[in-house]
Design a protein around this motif. Structure first.
Motif, PDB file in Angstrom:
ATOM      1  N   ALA A 154       0.827  -1.209   0.000  1.00 40.84           N
ATOM      2  CA  ALA A 154       0.000   0.000   0.000  1.00 40.84           C
ATOM      3  C   ALA A 154       0.860   1.258   0.000  1.00 40.84           C
ATOM      4  CB  ALA A 154      -0.937  -0.008   1.204  1.00 40.84           C
ATOM      5  N   SER A 155       2.036   1.185   0.630  1.00 39.87           N
ATOM      6  CA  SER A 155       2.896   2.376   0.726  1.00 39.87           C
ATOM      7  C   SER A 155       3.533   2.753  -0.604  1.00 39.87           C
ATOM      8  CB  SER A 155       3.991   2.155   1.775  1.00 39.87           C
ATOM      9  OG  SER A 155       5.057   1.376   1.261  1.00 39.87           O
ATOM     10  N   PHE A 156       3.497   1.870  -1.595  1.00 38.29           N
ATOM     11  CA  PHE A 156       4.050   2.218  -2.905  1.00 38.29           C
ATOM     12  C   PHE A 156       3.309   3.421  -3.488  1.00 38.29           C
ATOM     13  CE2 PHE A 156       5.150  -2.544  -3.691  1.00 38.29           C
ATOM     14  CZ  PHE A 156       6.209  -2.450  -2.800  1.00 38.29           C
ATOM     15  N   ARG A 157       2.058   3.589  -3.104  1.00 43.62           N
ATOM     16  CA  ARG A 157       1.234   4.687  -3.623  1.00 43.62           C
ATOM     17  C   ARG A 157       1.073   5.821  -2.609  1.00 43.62           C
ATOM     18  NH1 ARG A 157      -1.449   0.006  -4.106  1.00 43.62           N
ATOM     19  NH2 ARG A 157      -2.927   0.645  -2.489  1.00 43.62           N
ATOM     20  N   GLY A 158       1.680   5.656  -1.431  1.00 41.15           N
ATOM     21  CA  GLY A 158       1.507   6.651  -0.379  1.00 41.15           C
ATOM     22  C   GLY A 158       2.771   7.439  -0.108  1.00 41.15           C
ATOM     23  N   PRO A 159       2.679   8.415   0.774  1.00 40.46           N
ATOM     24  CA  PRO A 159       3.828   9.280   1.057  1.00 40.46           C
ATOM     25  C   PRO A 159       4.866   8.598   1.937  1.00 40.46           C
ATOM     26  CG  PRO A 159       1.964   9.894   2.437  1.00 40.46           C
ATOM     27  CD  PRO A 159       1.455   8.849   1.478  1.00 40.46           C
ATOM     28  N   ALA A 160       6.084   9.100   1.859  1.00 39.98           N
ATOM     29  CA  ALA A 160       7.143   8.626   2.744  1.00 39.98           C
ATOM     30  C   ALA A 160       6.809   8.987   4.179  1.00 39.98           C
ATOM     31  CB  ALA A 160       8.480   9.242   2.327  1.00 39.98           C
ATOM     32  N   GLY A 161       7.453   8.296   5.110  1.00 40.74           N
ATOM     33  CA  GLY A 161       7.223   8.583   6.517  1.00 40.74           C
ATOM     34  C   GLY A 161       7.276   7.329   7.361  1.00 40.74           C
ATOM     35  N   VAL A 162       6.880   7.480   8.615  1.00 39.79           N
ATOM     36  CA  VAL A 162       6.871   6.384   9.578  1.00 39.79           C
ATOM     37  C   VAL A 162       5.443   5.870   9.722  1.00 39.79           C
ATOM     38  CG1 VAL A 162       7.346   5.718  11.959  1.00 39.79           C
ATOM     39  CG2 VAL A 162       8.810   7.388  10.814  1.00 39.79           C
ATOM     40  N   TYR A 163       5.301   4.543   9.726  1.00 38.82           N
ATOM     41  CA  TYR A 163       3.977   3.937   9.839  1.00 38.82           C
ATOM     42  C   TYR A 163       4.012   2.775  10.828  1.00 38.82           C
ATOM     43  CZ  TYR A 163       3.001   6.523   5.567  1.00 38.82           C
ATOM     44  OH  TYR A 163       2.849   7.535   4.639  1.00 38.82           O
ATOM     45  N   ASN A 164       3.075   2.790  11.763  1.00 41.74           N
ATOM     46  CA  ASN A 164       2.831   1.615  12.583  1.00 41.74           C
ATOM     47  C   ASN A 164       1.942   0.656  11.799  1.00 41.74           C
ATOM     48  OD1 ASN A 164       4.152   2.777  14.787  1.00 41.74           O
ATOM     49  ND2 ASN A 164       2.261   3.530  15.717  1.00 41.74           N
ATOM     50  N   LEU A 165       2.361  -0.589  11.681  1.00 43.47           N
ATOM     51  CA  LEU A 165       1.515  -1.626  11.104  1.00 43.47           C
ATOM     52  C   LEU A 165       1.181  -2.608  12.228  1.00 43.47           C
ATOM     53  CD1 LEU A 165       3.240  -2.379   7.660  1.00 43.47           C
ATOM     54  CD2 LEU A 165       1.353  -0.799   8.153  1.00 43.47           C
ATOM     55  N   ALA A 166      -0.039  -2.521  12.729  1.00 44.43           N
ATOM     56  CA  ALA A 166      -0.483  -3.369  13.836  1.00 44.43           C
ATOM     57  C   ALA A 166      -1.955  -3.677  13.619  1.00 44.43           C
ATOM     58  CB  ALA A 166      -0.285  -2.668  15.178  1.00 44.43           C
ATOM     59  N   ASP A 167      -2.444  -4.728  14.264  1.00 46.69           N
ATOM     60  CA  ASP A 167      -3.864  -5.025  14.113  1.00 46.69           C
ATOM     61  C   ASP A 167      -4.687  -4.073  14.982  1.00 46.69           C
ATOM     62  OD1 ASP A 167      -3.968  -6.039  16.726  1.00 46.69           O
ATOM     63  OD2 ASP A 167      -4.001  -8.139  16.106  1.00 46.69           O
ATOM     64  N   ASP A 168      -5.994  -4.273  14.995  1.00 47.33           N
ATOM     65  CA  ASP A 168      -6.903  -3.332  15.651  1.00 47.33           C
ATOM     66  C   ASP A 168      -7.181  -3.659  17.111  1.00 47.33           C
ATOM     67  OD1 ASP A 168      -7.223  -1.965  13.248  1.00 47.33           O
ATOM     68  OD2 ASP A 168      -9.003  -3.090  12.665  1.00 47.33           O
ATOM     69  N   GLU A 169      -6.668  -4.769  17.608  1.00 48.81           N
ATOM     70  CA  GLU A 169      -7.092  -5.227  18.928  1.00 48.81           C
ATOM     71  C   GLU A 169      -5.921  -5.658  19.812  1.00 48.81           C
ATOM     72  OE1 GLU A 169     -10.012  -8.642  20.774  1.00 48.81           O
ATOM     73  OE2 GLU A 169     -10.605  -7.704  18.882  1.00 48.81           O
ATOM     74  N   PRO A 170      -5.229  -4.686  20.417  1.00 49.65           N
ATOM     75  CA  PRO A 170      -4.207  -5.060  21.390  1.00 49.65           C
ATOM     76  C   PRO A 170      -4.853  -5.814  22.549  1.00 49.65           C
ATOM     77  CG  PRO A 170      -4.102  -2.712  20.852  1.00 49.65           C
ATOM     78  CD  PRO A 170      -5.379  -3.230  20.290  1.00 49.65           C
ATOM     79  N   CYS A 171      -4.163  -6.793  23.082  1.00 43.46           N
ATOM     80  CA  CYS A 171      -4.710  -7.548  24.207  1.00 43.46           C
ATOM     81  C   CYS A 171      -3.597  -8.301  24.911  1.00 43.46           C
ATOM     82  CB  CYS A 171      -5.799  -8.513  23.740  1.00 43.46           C
ATOM     83  SG  CYS A 171      -5.184  -9.877  22.727  1.00 43.46           S
ATOM     84  N   HIS A 172      -3.943  -8.911  26.018  1.00 33.79           N
ATOM     85  CA  HIS A 172      -2.977  -9.708  26.777  1.00 33.79           C
ATOM     86  C   HIS A 172      -2.655 -10.982  26.003  1.00 33.79           C
ATOM     87  CE1 HIS A 172      -1.029 -11.870  30.019  1.00 33.79           C
ATOM     88  NE2 HIS A 172      -1.123 -10.807  30.794  1.00 33.79           N
ATOM     89  N   GLN A 173      -1.422 -11.423  26.114  1.00 33.22           N
ATOM     90  CA  GLN A 173      -0.998 -12.654  25.464  1.00 33.22           C
ATOM     91  C   GLN A 173      -1.801 -13.864  25.948  1.00 33.22           C
ATOM     92  OE1 GLN A 173       0.965 -12.825  22.989  1.00 33.22           O
ATOM     93  NE2 GLN A 173       1.885 -14.868  22.870  1.00 33.22           N
ATOM     94  N   ASN A 174      -2.266 -13.826  27.177  1.00 38.87           N
ATOM     95  CA  ASN A 174      -3.050 -14.950  27.698  1.00 38.87           C
ATOM     96  C   ASN A 174      -4.312 -15.196  26.878  1.00 38.87           C
ATOM     97  OD1 ASN A 174      -1.150 -15.168  29.688  1.00 38.87           O
ATOM     98  ND2 ASN A 174      -2.477 -14.503  31.367  1.00 38.87           N
TER      99      ASN A 174
END
Length: 263
Positions: free
Chosen positions: A178-198
């Motif tokens: 997707a970044s091939f068409r977007g601007p340079a910069g810093v990007y976090n790539l993470a899913d939408d649901e942080p949670c405990h490893q348990n």
């Protein structure tokens, strides 16, 4: 002809290479020993030739012993290469411990590993077209909680307030593309649901019909230093910038979809 030179054909980079080749790209990858169809990292003539012809350059090589080997060996050549796009797979570890708070790309870089922080900064400063992708815990086929449960290596740790973010390898590839068409910069790539490893362990055990590992403290679990370090930081990684500027949406918005797809 579009051609990507990838430094470090590891787990995530190899998956990206497969997707690009399926689109008709030529991909040249480096490994330490030049195994298979890759180029040996120390084969300077071959690497420099690839830098002269590649339209895209990506490094997935982490720093080691206080040094980024790609920048040390080829940084000057990368800085003047004719490529139109440059990328670096970094880590959300550069944010350090946030006490469970959300962090986005504006958060200060204060991670506990100075070499990782420095590499992130050096890649950002190398060229005007650099995309730095900060990645949390990576999982996918052959490297997921399902594999650790099946092998008897999964743990449940008594740290109820601990929160982690993660990303499926297919969503890393999707964000890079997707970044091939977007601007340079810093990007976090993470899913939408942080949670405990348990929660992953418990969900995976249900999927596999396996018994739950006992709840243990870090000391009782006998984790390796690297595994213990995993629990030394606590943060939620925000992915809104990549969604807004790159038009990227994770195919696997949570661990549930990722594990259901066979991880």
């Amino acid at each position: 002809m579009v051609q990507m030179l990838i430094f470090g054909m590891g787990y995530a980079a190899s998956h990206l290479a497969g997707r690009l080749r399926a689109r008709g790209w030529e991909v040249i990858g480096t490994t330490r020993d030049g195994r298979g169809d890759t180029t040996a990292f120390d084969d300077a003539a071959a690497v420099l030739a690839a830098l002269r012809t590649s339209t895209h350059i990506l490094s997935s090589v982490p720093p080691a012993e206080g040094d980024d080997p790609v920048l040390s060996r080829y940084g000057d050549a990368i800085a003047i290469a004719p490529a139109a796009w440059t990328g670096y797979l970094s880590s959300t570890g550069v944010y350090g411990d946030a006490g469970g708070a959300w962090v986005d790309e504006s958060a200060p870089v204060k991670g506990r590993r100075p070499d990782r922080n420095a590499a992130d900064a050096e890649w950002r400063a190398l060229r005007g077209d650099v995309r730095v992708f900060r990645l949390p815990g990576i999982y996918g086929p052959g490297r997921s909680i399902l594999d650790r449960i099946a092998e008897g290596r999964a743990h449940r740790i008594t740290s109820p307030d601990q929160v982690f973010s993660r990303i499926h390898i297919d969503d890393i590839a999707g964000g890079v593309i997707a970044s091939f068409r977007g601007p340079a910069g810093v990007y976090n790539l993470a899913d939408d649901e942080p949670c405990h490893q348990n929660r992953l362990v418990e969900w995976g055990c249900v999927m596999l019909g396996a018994p739950l590992p006992p709840l243990r403290s870090l000391d009782e679990a006998g984790l390796s230093p690297a595994a213990r370090a995993f629990y030394a930081e606590n943060r939620r990684v925000a992915n809104g910038k990549a969604k807004r500027l790159l038009g990227w949406t994770p195919r696997y918005p949570s661990f549930r979809e990722g594990l259901a797809a066979g991880a």
